[in-house]
Design a protein around this motif. Structure first.
Motif: not given
Length: 521
Positions: A407-408, A410-423
């Motif tokens: 994220d902005e 520098g923390e690791i997150i689940f890629n938003p591309e694969f959360v919305d529209p469907k996790p």
């Protein structure tokens, strides 16, 4: 005249208002609640004109109840579920991709038991003939002819056990709609497309929201196929009520949390009805009282199920609970290591990969019950062993790394591309039996910075056998490096049973990890 279309989709066997994590729950979903709301919607709609009621697929799989009906109940089996559907008076049904999970014989039993026709225009046999039912049907309602085309996502061969769909060919829903919609347009006043599939593009901008594989073709169908008056969808578990290119569109979420509703106002011109205006909305079901008839139908089965779910299967020494799902994906968790150990034990493979399917799983407490197993491992997966090259395995890890992002801050997150529209949490894999590092600071495709097996670096030309679930083995999740032709062994027992069998052999398990992977940022 007003035509009201009422749709359900992706109820996944959640009939009572519970997710089965504990007894006596009253959640804001469930077919029994939906059935009550459906009666009220029909009564209101009938004041203004005819009603068309559609079941859009993915009903006979998904919940502990559906699993118990398929695997544990002698005699009635799927009839426990089809009786519920039949009590709700649908005009027609569509097949969802999960309808195939328990095999073609089980699905055939369900189709035979339904009181309504099944429409499946793009599921063909190897000679190009319809495999199931009809492609479309014309329903006459108060002199109004309503034509409905039934479509099921063509991507099923990329997920399903090949034995379950033997002899079937899944054609493009787009091409099938191009073929049939003009025909239906000639025969009917109103054309409805019921599609167990969703949308591959942003509904406003038209920008792709996923890889354009053909899994979801809804947007393209509405772009390229003229003559559709209403578009009924599912599969993605999204809550959608809108218009695309002037066509009303609905998708009612999942677990019977909503009814999809489209209203078409019609005027008669030169002896033929034409749509003059339309509206799409979702009707939440959570505040309804569960239908008494459905509760009564399932009372005995539910008593059996709850007792079965509470059966103790094993004990845990240590802590195997999941309190932070994202943390469990970034640093090896005892539950994930346990699942991989079960897969390795069942297949004999020295390498195994699995995922944390969603953010609802709680892991295991000190005593493991069947309820714990089935609410954590939610899919009826069987296992396959793939023989892959070192490059295949490295490519798979590169693919899995793409499901993470920084994220902005520098923390690791689940890629938003694969959360919305469907996790798509179920597409991020964690492996046992190898040692590896994913460095998210590196460019895409260069993030695997360490990859070892039995103390040695894995070379691209090495041959390895890995255990994964059937969905992943045939390339599900866009893992193109995996495919059915690389399968060298299959275990045709679903994972819930394999976990139970493992616990019978090992009634006391240790909550341990060997920290064989690390994620850097």
């Amino acid at each position: 005249m007003r035509l009201t279309i009422l749709e359900t989709s992706d109820m996944h066997g959640y009939i009572m208002p519970t997710n089965y994590t504990e007894r006596d729950m009253n959640e804001d979903f469930g077919t029994a609640k939906l059935a009550t709301k459906l009666i009220a919607e029909r009564e209101d709609a009938a004041k203004y004109g005819p009603i068309l009621q559609i079941e859009n697929g993915d009903f006979i799989q998904g919940s502990p109840l559906a699993y118990y009906a398929a695997k544990q109940v002698d005699g009635k089996g799927v009839q426990n579920l089809t009786d519920v559907v039949n009590s709700m008076n649908y005009d027609l049904g569509i097949l969802g991709n999960h309808e195939f999970n328990y095999g073609s014989k089980y699905l055939d039993s369900a189709i035979a038991a339904y009181n309504h026709p099944i429409l499946a225009a793009n599921i063909l046999d190897e000679d190009g003939n319809l495999y199931y039912g009809k492609a479309y049907d014309i329903f006459e309602k108060d002199g109004l002819k309503v034509g409905v085309l039934g479509l099921t996502t063509q991507y099923i061969p990329h997920w399903e056990n090949p034995e379950h769909i033997k002899g079937m060919v899944f054609a493009s829903c787009l091409e099938t709609a191009k073929k049939y919609v003009p025909i239906i347009r000639q025969e009917a006043d109103v054309v409805v497309v019921s599609y167990h599939g969703g949308f591959e593009r942003d509904l406003v901008t038209g920008e792709p929201t996923e890889l354009l594989t053909g899994e979801n073709e809804g947007y393209q169908i509405l772009e390229e196929v003229e003559g559709i008056d209403a578009f009924v969808t599912g599969h993605q578990h999204r809550e959608i009520a809108t218009k695309i290119n002037g066509v009303p569109v609905i998708q009612p979420g999942y677990r019977a949390a909503n009814i999809g509703k489209i209203q078409l106002e019609l005027d008669q011109v030169d002896g033929k009805y034409q749509v003059t205006s339309s509206n799409a909305e979702l009707v939440p079901t959570g505040d309804a009282v569960p239908d008494e008839e459905i509760q009564s139908q399932l009372n005995d089965l539910n008593i059996e199920l709850e007792a079965w779910l509470d059966n103790p299967m094993g004990k845990v020494e240590g802590d195997m609970t999941i309190t932070n799902p994202m943390a469990a994906r970034l640093k090896e968790h005892p539950y994930i290591e346990f699942v991989n150990k079960v897969q390795m034990d069942a297949t004999g493979a020295k390498i195994s990969g699995t995922s944390l399917f969603n953010n609802d799983g709680k892991g295991f407490g000190s005593t493991i019950t069947m309820r714990d197993i089935i609410t954590n491992y939610i899919y009826p997966n069987t296992l396959a062993v793939l023989k892959v090259s070192g490059k295949d395995l490295r490519d798979a890890l590169e693919r899995t790394a793409n499901y993470l992002a920084l994220d902005e801050n520098g923390e690791i997150i689940f890629n938003p591309e694969f959360v919305d529209p469907k996790p798509q949490y179920y597409n991020y894999d964690m492996y046992q039996g190898i040692n590896y590092t994913l460095d998210l600071s590196k460019p895409v495709g260069e993030r695997v910075t360490r990859l070892k097996f039995e103390g040695k670096d894995i070379e691209d030309t090495d041959e390895l056998e890995i255990a994964v679930n059937q969905y992943r083995a045939v390339g599900g999740g866009n893992y193109e490096m995996f495919s059915a032709d690389k399968i060298v062994k299959e275990v045709q027992i679903d994972m819930m049973e394999l976990i139970a069998d493992y616990l019978q052999k090992n009634p006391l398990i240790e909550a341990s990890v060997d920290d064989n992977f690390e994620i850097l940022k």
